[in-house]
Motif scaffolding. Structure first.
Motif, PDB file in Angstrom:
ATOM      1  N   ARG A 129       0.833  -1.209   0.000  1.00 54.25           N
ATOM      2  CA  ARG A 129       0.000   0.000   0.000  1.00 54.25           C
ATOM      3  C   ARG A 129       0.866   1.257   0.000  1.00 54.25           C
ATOM      4  N   GLU A 130       1.900   1.264   0.847  1.00 49.12           N
ATOM      5  CA  GLU A 130       2.771   2.436   0.943  1.00 49.12           C
ATOM      6  C   GLU A 130       3.466   2.712  -0.383  1.00 49.12           C
ATOM      7  N   LEU A 131       3.987   1.663  -1.007  1.00 48.59           N
ATOM      8  CA  LEU A 131       4.697   1.827  -2.273  1.00 48.59           C
ATOM      9  C   LEU A 131       3.754   2.277  -3.377  1.00 48.59           C
ATOM     10  N   ALA A 132       2.583   1.660  -3.464  1.00 45.63           N
ATOM     11  CA  ALA A 132       1.619   2.011  -4.503  1.00 45.63           C
ATOM     12  C   ALA A 132       1.094   3.435  -4.312  1.00 45.63           C
ATOM     13  N   SER A 133       0.810   3.812  -3.082  1.00 43.47           N
ATOM     14  CA  SER A 133       0.295   5.158  -2.829  1.00 43.47           C
ATOM     15  C   SER A 133       1.326   6.217  -3.180  1.00 43.47           C
ATOM     16  N   TRP A 134       2.577   5.964  -2.858  1.00 48.99           N
ATOM     17  CA  TRP A 134       3.645   6.914  -3.170  1.00 48.99           C
ATOM     18  C   TRP A 134       3.750   7.132  -4.681  1.00 48.99           C
ATOM     19  N   HIS A 135       3.465   6.101  -5.465  1.00 49.48           N
ATOM     20  CA  HIS A 135       3.504   6.207  -6.916  1.00 49.48           C
ATOM     21  C   HIS A 135       2.276   6.914  -7.489  1.00 49.48           C
ATOM     22  N   GLY A 136       1.264   7.146  -6.681  1.00 49.04           N
ATOM     23  CA  GLY A 136       0.010   7.659  -7.217  1.00 49.04           C
ATOM     24  C   GLY A 136      -0.760   6.585  -7.954  1.00 49.04           C
ATOM     25  N   THR A 137      -0.553   5.321  -7.537  1.00 49.15           N
ATOM     26  CA  THR A 137      -1.255   4.177  -8.137  1.00 49.15           C
ATOM     27  C   THR A 137      -1.927   3.397  -7.007  1.00 49.15           C
ATOM     28  N   PRO A 138      -2.977   3.936  -6.409  1.00 49.98           N
ATOM     29  CA  PRO A 138      -3.528   3.358  -5.185  1.00 49.98           C
ATOM     30  C   PRO A 138      -4.195   1.999  -5.361  1.00 49.98           C
ATOM     31  N   THR A 139      -4.600   1.650  -6.578  1.00 52.80           N
ATOM     32  CA  THR A 139      -5.219   0.339  -6.801  1.00 52.80           C
ATOM     33  C   THR A 139      -4.129  -0.704  -6.976  1.00 52.80           C
ATOM     34  N   VAL A 140      -4.076  -1.665  -6.047  1.00 54.63           N
ATOM     35  CA  VAL A 140      -3.060  -2.714  -6.099  1.00 54.63           C
ATOM     36  C   VAL A 140      -3.683  -3.967  -6.705  1.00 54.63           C
ATOM     37  N   ASP A 141      -3.096  -4.441  -7.779  1.00 52.25           N
ATOM     38  CA  ASP A 141      -3.610  -5.584  -8.531  1.00 52.25           C
ATOM     39  C   ASP A 141      -2.596  -6.725  -8.436  1.00 52.25           C
ATOM     40  N   VAL A 142      -2.862  -7.688  -7.549  1.00 57.50           N
ATOM     41  CA  VAL A 142      -1.948  -8.809  -7.347  1.00 57.50           C
ATOM     42  C   VAL A 142      -2.370  -9.946  -8.276  1.00 57.50           C
ATOM     43  N   ARG A 143      -1.502 -10.274  -9.242  1.00 59.37           N
ATOM     44  CA  ARG A 143      -1.849 -11.279 -10.241  1.00 59.37           C
ATOM     45  C   ARG A 143      -1.521 -12.697  -9.782  1.00 59.37           C
ATOM     46  N   ARG A 144      -0.323 -12.891  -9.224  1.00 61.35           N
ATOM     47  CA  ARG A 144       0.108 -14.243  -8.870  1.00 61.35           C
ATOM     48  C   ARG A 144       1.044 -14.182  -7.678  1.00 61.35           C
ATOM     49  N   THR A 145       0.937 -15.185  -6.814  1.00 64.36           N
ATOM     50  CA  THR A 145       1.838 -15.282  -5.670  1.00 64.36           C
ATOM     51  C   THR A 145       2.299 -16.728  -5.506  1.00 64.36           C
ATOM     52  N   SER A 146       3.380 -16.881  -4.791  1.00 64.37           N
ATOM     53  CA  SER A 146       3.831 -18.193  -4.346  1.00 64.37           C
ATOM     54  C   SER A 146       4.291 -18.038  -2.899  1.00 64.37           C
ATOM     55  N   PRO A 147       3.579 -18.745  -1.990  1.00 61.47           N
ATOM     56  CA  PRO A 147       2.531 -19.734  -2.225  1.00 61.47           C
ATOM     57  C   PRO A 147       1.237 -19.094  -2.751  1.00 61.47           C
ATOM     58  N   ALA A 148       0.463 -19.877  -3.489  1.00 53.84           N
ATOM     59  CA  ALA A 148      -0.739 -19.373  -4.156  1.00 53.84           C
ATOM     60  C   ALA A 148      -1.758 -18.758  -3.200  1.00 53.84           C
ATOM     61  N   PRO A 149      -2.007 -19.352  -1.997  1.00 57.49           N
ATOM     62  CA  PRO A 149      -3.013 -18.763  -1.095  1.00 57.49           C
ATOM     63  C   PRO A 149      -2.670 -17.349  -0.635  1.00 57.49           C
ATOM     64  N   LEU A 150      -1.407 -16.955  -0.737  1.00 53.21           N
ATOM     65  CA  LEU A 150      -1.007 -15.619  -0.310  1.00 53.21           C
ATOM     66  C   LEU A 150      -1.759 -14.538  -1.095  1.00 53.21           C
ATOM     67  N   ARG A 151      -2.102 -14.827  -2.342  1.00 50.31           N
ATOM     68  CA  ARG A 151      -2.820 -13.842  -3.168  1.00 50.31           C
ATOM     69  C   ARG A 151      -4.152 -13.481  -2.529  1.00 50.31           C
ATOM     70  N   ARG A 152      -4.907 -14.477  -2.126  1.00 54.67           N
ATOM     71  CA  ARG A 152      -6.208 -14.215  -1.512  1.00 54.67           C
ATOM     72  C   ARG A 152      -6.031 -13.491  -0.169  1.00 54.67           C
ATOM     73  N   GLU A 153      -5.035 -13.902   0.602  1.00 52.17           N
ATOM     74  CA  GLU A 153      -4.818 -13.272   1.910  1.00 52.17           C
ATOM     75  C   GLU A 153      -4.408 -11.804   1.767  1.00 52.17           C
ATOM     76  N   LEU A 154      -3.572 -11.515   0.781  1.00 50.79           N
ATOM     77  CA  LEU A 154      -3.195 -10.127   0.546  1.00 50.79           C
ATOM     78  C   LEU A 154      -4.391  -9.309   0.070  1.00 50.79           C
ATOM     79  N   ALA A 155      -5.197  -9.900  -0.801  1.00 49.38           N
ATOM     80  CA  ALA A 155      -6.384  -9.203  -1.302  1.00 49.38           C
ATOM     81  C   ALA A 155      -7.286  -8.791  -0.149  1.00 49.38           C
ATOM     82  N   GLY A 156      -7.413  -9.671   0.835  1.00 47.55           N
ATOM     83  CA  GLY A 156      -8.232  -9.350   1.988  1.00 47.55           C
ATOM     84  C   GLY A 156      -7.704  -8.165   2.762  1.00 47.55           C
TER      85      GLY A 156
END
Length: 403
Positions: free
Chosen positions: A373-400
């Motif tokens: 969030r901090e990195l994206a906000s500093w860029h002026g890109t507040p919407t964070v779009d996580v496409r893929r993670t490893s381990p895979a469940p991390l994507r859903r947990e981050l989205a939450g």
């Protein structure tokens, strides 16, 4: 006698010395200058798929700040540019330490093509006279006389002349415009410099001292890489400074060679030995961050195998185009390939990979989400779009956490 410390303490000493040990307070322009003075070198790179590296290195330490402060400090002569680790922003007070390189540039390799300079002295004189008479110039101010611009091997003569004049110290970067260098003669950019005597040996001893202090702790063979010094001569300079008491010898558990720490960091060493250092920062690092400059040092300290792959064909990349190491506490726990879509206000995480030995937890997910969030906000890109993670469940947990 070598003082014993743990491998964890060695990592903490590096991170504290680099200003990566805790969450930042609200940053000011003075903090930008202080961070560069602490590192003694801020590497310049133009790739901006996330952010140009010097801005990202500062963000990792300072959090949200105004990028324009960096250019302002350069224009105000608090900083200068020259070849250190590579092309770097450097504290102006360190200028005397690089005069020996400027005065004898023949050993600078591709940065100063001596054969070309010898054959094109007329072009150098013309460009230098043009700047003296007419003031600041950019490479773009010289029109190409024939053909189309290509790679560095096809630079127009004036561009080659500017680079040679820069490396030999006859011109300096006065400021940057849209991140392009603007050159002027040295006597106008840095009129306070009086060409006072400083021998090559004295300058190199000071650079070794700066490198060890900035690294927190280092093996003798790691020191040369920091300012791109001679790999054969530099370890002897390290040992000389240790014999003189400027550096202290340290024995790191599991290491077969002694390490060295600067006497200015003696209090940090005692805190590390007493297990009193705390490193709580979670942030993403630039591939050109001093913490990961030396791949061998990164493996030894963090057990982290890392290489920048943007110059490789896509099919040969293991991790991605512009992969950012992920720091949490005193560990490098993963890496992220990302792209900031500024026009869309979207920060795309193409892939976020945790190291195999890292276990996810609620606290880890919260820390990583906060860093995103901090990195994206500093860029002026507040919407964070996580496409893929490893381990895979991390994507859903981050989205939450990011929702």
């Amino acid at each position: 006698m070598s003082l014993p410390i743990t491998a964890k303490a060695a990592r903490q000493l590096l991170l504290v010395a680099q200003g990566l040990d805790r969450a930042p307070r609200r940053a000011s322009k003075a903090d930008v200058l202080a961070a560069i003075r602490r590192m003694h070198a801020l590497q310049i790179d133009t790739i901006h798929v996330v952010a140009r590296s010097p801005y990202l290195v500062l963000f990792s330490r300072l959090g949200s700040y105004e990028p324009r402060w960096l250019e302002e400090l350069l224009a105000e002569r608090a900083l200068f540019e020259y070849w250190a680790h590579e092309a770097c922003f450097l504290p102006i007070e360190d200028y005397p330490l690089y005069r020996h390189r400027m005065d004898s540039p023949d050993g600078m390799g591709w940065k100063y093509r001596a054969q070309w300079v010898a054959a094109h002295g007329h072009e150098l004189d013309n460009v230098l006279a043009h700047i003296r008479e007419r003031g600041e110039v950019r490479s773009a101010d010289f029109e190409r006389r024939e053909g189309q611009a290509g790679g560095w091997w096809e630079w127009k003569p004036e561009k080659l002349a500017l680079e040679a004049l820069f490396t030999s110290g006859r011109v300096m970067v006065a400021r940057r415009h849209n991140f392009q260098r603007v050159y002027d003669v040295r006597e106008r950019v840095h009129p306070a410099w009086n060409d006072g005597p400083l021998s090559t040996e004295a300058a190199e001893r000071q650079l070794v001292s700066h490198a060890v202090r900035a690294l927190g702790l280092s093996l003798a063979r790691w020191v040369a890489d920091y300012f791109r010094m001679d790999r054969k001569r530099t370890p002897a300079l390290v040992r000389q400074l240790a014999a003189a008491g400027e550096l202290h010898e340290v024995a790191v558990a599991g290491w077969s060679e002694p390490a060295y720490i600067h006497r200015a960091n003696a209090a940090l060493l005692e805190a590390a030995r007493a297990d009193e250092l705390r490193t709580s920062r979670t942030t993403f690092l630039s591939p050109f961050d001093p913490v990961v400059w030396d791949r061998a040092r990164t493996r030894a300290l963090f057990g982290f195998d890392y290489a920048l792959e943007c110059y490789l064909p896509a099919a040969k990349r293991r991790w991605g185009y512009f992969v950012l190491p992920l720091l949490r506490g005193d560990r490098l726990i993963g890496r992220m390939d990302a792209k900031a879509h500024r026009g869309e206000g979207r920060f795309e995480v193409k892939v976020l990979l945790l190291e195999e030995n890292v276990r996810t937890s609620g606290a880890l997910v919260r820390d990583v989400a906060r860093a995103l969030r901090e990195l994206a906000s500093w860029h002026g890109t507040p919407t964070v779009d996580v496409r893929r993670t490893s381990p895979a469940p991390l994507r859903r947990e981050l989205a939450g956490q990011l929702a």
